[in-house]
Design a protein around this motif. Structure first.
Motif, short mmCIF file in Angstrom:
data_model
loop_
_atom_site.label_atom_id
_atom_site.label_comp_id
_atom_site.label_asym_id
_atom_site.label_seq_id
_atom_site.Cartn_x
_atom_site.Cartn_y
_atom_site.Cartn_z
N LEU A 25 0.73 -1.19 -0.12
CA LEU A 25 0.10 0.02 0.04
C LEU A 25 0.76 1.39 0.17
N LEU A 26 2.05 1.01 0.64
CA LEU A 26 2.73 2.33 0.86
C LEU A 26 3.01 3.37 -0.78
N PRO A 27 3.53 2.61 -1.45
CA PRO A 27 3.67 3.42 -2.64
C PRO A 27 2.34 3.86 -3.41
N ARG A 28 1.22 3.53 -2.72
CA ARG A 28 -0.10 3.84 -3.42
C ARG A 28 -0.75 5.02 -2.74
N ILE A 29 -0.03 5.35 -1.70
CA ILE A 29 -0.51 6.71 -1.01
C ILE A 29 -0.02 7.95 -1.48
N ASP A 30 -1.00 8.12 -2.54
CA ASP A 30 -0.42 9.20 -3.69
C ASP A 30 -1.42 10.34 -3.59
N ALA A 31 -1.53 10.95 -4.87
CA ALA A 31 -2.53 12.00 -5.12
C ALA A 31 -3.95 11.48 -4.82
N ASN A 32 -4.02 10.24 -5.34
CA ASN A 32 -5.66 9.79 -4.97
C ASN A 32 -5.88 10.08 -3.52
N PHE A 33 -4.96 9.71 -2.77
CA PHE A 33 -5.17 9.56 -1.49
C PHE A 33 -5.38 11.08 -0.68
N VAL A 34 -4.62 12.04 -1.44
CA VAL A 34 -4.59 13.39 -0.83
C VAL A 34 -6.12 13.96 -1.26
N ARG A 35 -6.34 13.71 -2.53
CA ARG A 35 -7.82 14.09 -3.06
C ARG A 35 -8.86 13.58 -2.32
N ALA A 36 -8.87 12.25 -1.97
CA ALA A 36 -9.78 11.61 -0.96
C ALA A 36 -9.74 12.57 0.43
N CYS A 37 -8.83 12.72 1.03
CA CYS A 37 -8.73 13.47 2.20
C CYS A 37 -9.35 14.84 2.06
N GLU A 38 -8.78 15.57 0.89
CA GLU A 38 -9.60 16.84 0.53
C GLU A 38 -11.15 16.86 0.43
N LEU A 39 -11.53 15.85 -0.37
CA LEU A 39 -13.02 15.77 -0.50
C LEU A 39 -13.81 15.54 0.83
N ILE A 40 -13.17 14.74 1.65
CA ILE A 40 -13.91 14.34 3.09
C ILE A 40 -13.67 15.74 3.82
N LEU A 41 -12.63 16.26 3.93
CA LEU A 41 -12.39 17.48 4.67
C LEU A 41 -13.39 18.73 4.31
N ALA A 42 -13.50 18.72 3.17
CA ALA A 42 -14.73 19.68 2.45
C ALA A 42 -15.89 19.34 2.65
N CYS A 43 -16.39 18.16 3.06
CA CYS A 43 -17.61 17.65 3.07
C CYS A 43 -18.52 18.16 4.03
N LYS A 44 -19.88 18.83 3.77
CA LYS A 44 -20.33 19.47 4.75
C LYS A 44 -21.33 18.51 5.45
N GLY A 45 -21.59 17.19 5.06
CA GLY A 45 -22.48 16.60 5.64
C GLY A 45 -21.68 15.15 6.34
N ARG A 46 -22.05 14.11 6.01
CA ARG A 46 -21.54 12.71 6.76
C ARG A 46 -20.97 12.00 5.61
N VAL A 47 -19.85 11.05 6.11
CA VAL A 47 -19.20 10.32 5.15
C VAL A 47 -20.29 8.99 5.48
N VAL A 48 -20.74 8.47 4.40
CA VAL A 48 -21.62 7.30 4.37
C VAL A 48 -20.87 6.21 3.59
#
Length: 324
Positions: A25-48
């Motif tokens: 998994l280590l080399p796959r912690i990349d821009a997609n992971f960062v994007r996922a974090c940014e989307l969750i941090l910007a979410c105004k509701g809940r993570v389902v």
């Protein structure tokens, strides 16, 4: 009959394969992971979180970990979502969908509705070219070379990898939010951790008329009566102006008897421990416990900012409160 060494070798092989899956998994912690974090941090509701079968079990745990670390989350079974539970999801929410194949029918069925409602979708799959991964705004790549199952069928390495990736996501979000130990405790008020992080000395101390205390110069026998009446195995000794002069405990009494002190004639001044260790009311009860453990004592006087006794507590109080 199976030989014990065969069982050991099987278990070790499983652990090695799952370790390899996690390391992958280590080399796959990349821009997609960062994007996922940014989307969750910007979410105004809940993570389902949604997932079927073993992925559903992992998804349930990921949702629980997110919820306890500062990201409001809950799990919805995708089959139930197709029969009414989709109403639990709002346009402000974000869906995190788990599927090793990325083509689980119950989840793929939901994709048009998720898109129609404009709900942000993050996927966690073992196939980045799958329908689910392609539909997502960010795909977390949880591929594994093979399952630990010798038939390469039972979800083993893949579920471990998904669980670890979920933990990595939760902790990255925790740190990004500046989530503190006290915040964590508020999510766990009924557990031992919550009690250690939330309970303060003022919540467990004996105060007011329950506080054992005598004036400096008091006869030892009178101090012993005060200790007996209040039942804490100690008493505070105060100066005439109300400041703390010392503490006298059951341990001090035993030491005084060893020295041959005449209990009927002695004053508290000759046997007390001058000042002694103290606690503050606003201090965490766990901090008071550490003071007791570090100094091998069983009681503390609680003082205010002017060093005047306002309370007392002992090990039994902390034990009853569940801090120990």
């Amino acid at each position: 009959m199976t030989h014990p060494s065969d069982l050991i070798q099987s278990a070790q092989r499983t652990i090695r394969l799952e370790l390899e899956a996690v390391e992958g998994l280590l080399p796959r912690i990349d821009a997609n992971f960062v994007r996922a974090c940014e989307l969750i941090l910007a979410c105004k509701g809940r993570v389902v979180v949604v997932g079927m079968g073993k992925s559903g079990h992992i998804g349930n745990k990921i949702a629980a970990t997110l919820a306890s670390t500062g990201t409001t989350a809950f799990f919805v079974h995708p089959a139930e979502a197709s029969h009414g539970d989709m109403g639990m999801i709002t346009r402000d929410d974000l869906v995190l969908a788990l599927s090793n194949s990325g083509s689980t029918a119950e989840i793929v069925t939901l994709l048009p509705l998720i898109k129609r409602l404009g709900i942000t979708l993050i996927s966690m799959t073992g196939n980045p070219d799958s329908p689910l991964a392609k539909a997502a705004e960010a795909n977390l790549d949880a591929r594994v070379p093979q399952e630990a199952c010798p038939l390469n069928l039972a979800p083993t390495s893949s579920t471990t990898a998904a669980l670890v990736l979920g933990d990595a996501l939760a902790i990255a979000l925790l740190e990004a939010r500046g989530f503190t130990a006290e915040d964590f405790a508020f999510s766990h008020p009924g557990g031992a951790l919550g009690r250690r992080l939330l309970l303060k000395v003022e919540n467990v101390m004996h105060a007011g008329s329950d506080l054992p205390q005598v004036q400096r110069g008091t006869a030892l026998k009178v101090a012993l009566l005060e200790m007996t009446e209040k039942g804490l195995g100690m008493t505070a000794i105060v100066e005439s102006d109300g400041h703390l002069a010392g503490i006298f405990t059951d341990g001090d009494l035993r030491r005084a008897l060893d020295r041959g002190i005449d209990i009927r004639q002695a004053t508290i001044d000759s046997v007390m421990t001058p000042h002694g260790k103290t606690a503050r009311a606003e201090m965490l009860a766990a901090e008071a416990l550490k003071i007791m453990e570090d100094h091998k004592i069983s009681a503390l006087v609680v003082v205010d900012a002017q060093d005047r006794p306002i309370g007392a507590l002992n090990m039994h109080d902390l034990l009853r409160a569940g801090v120990m």
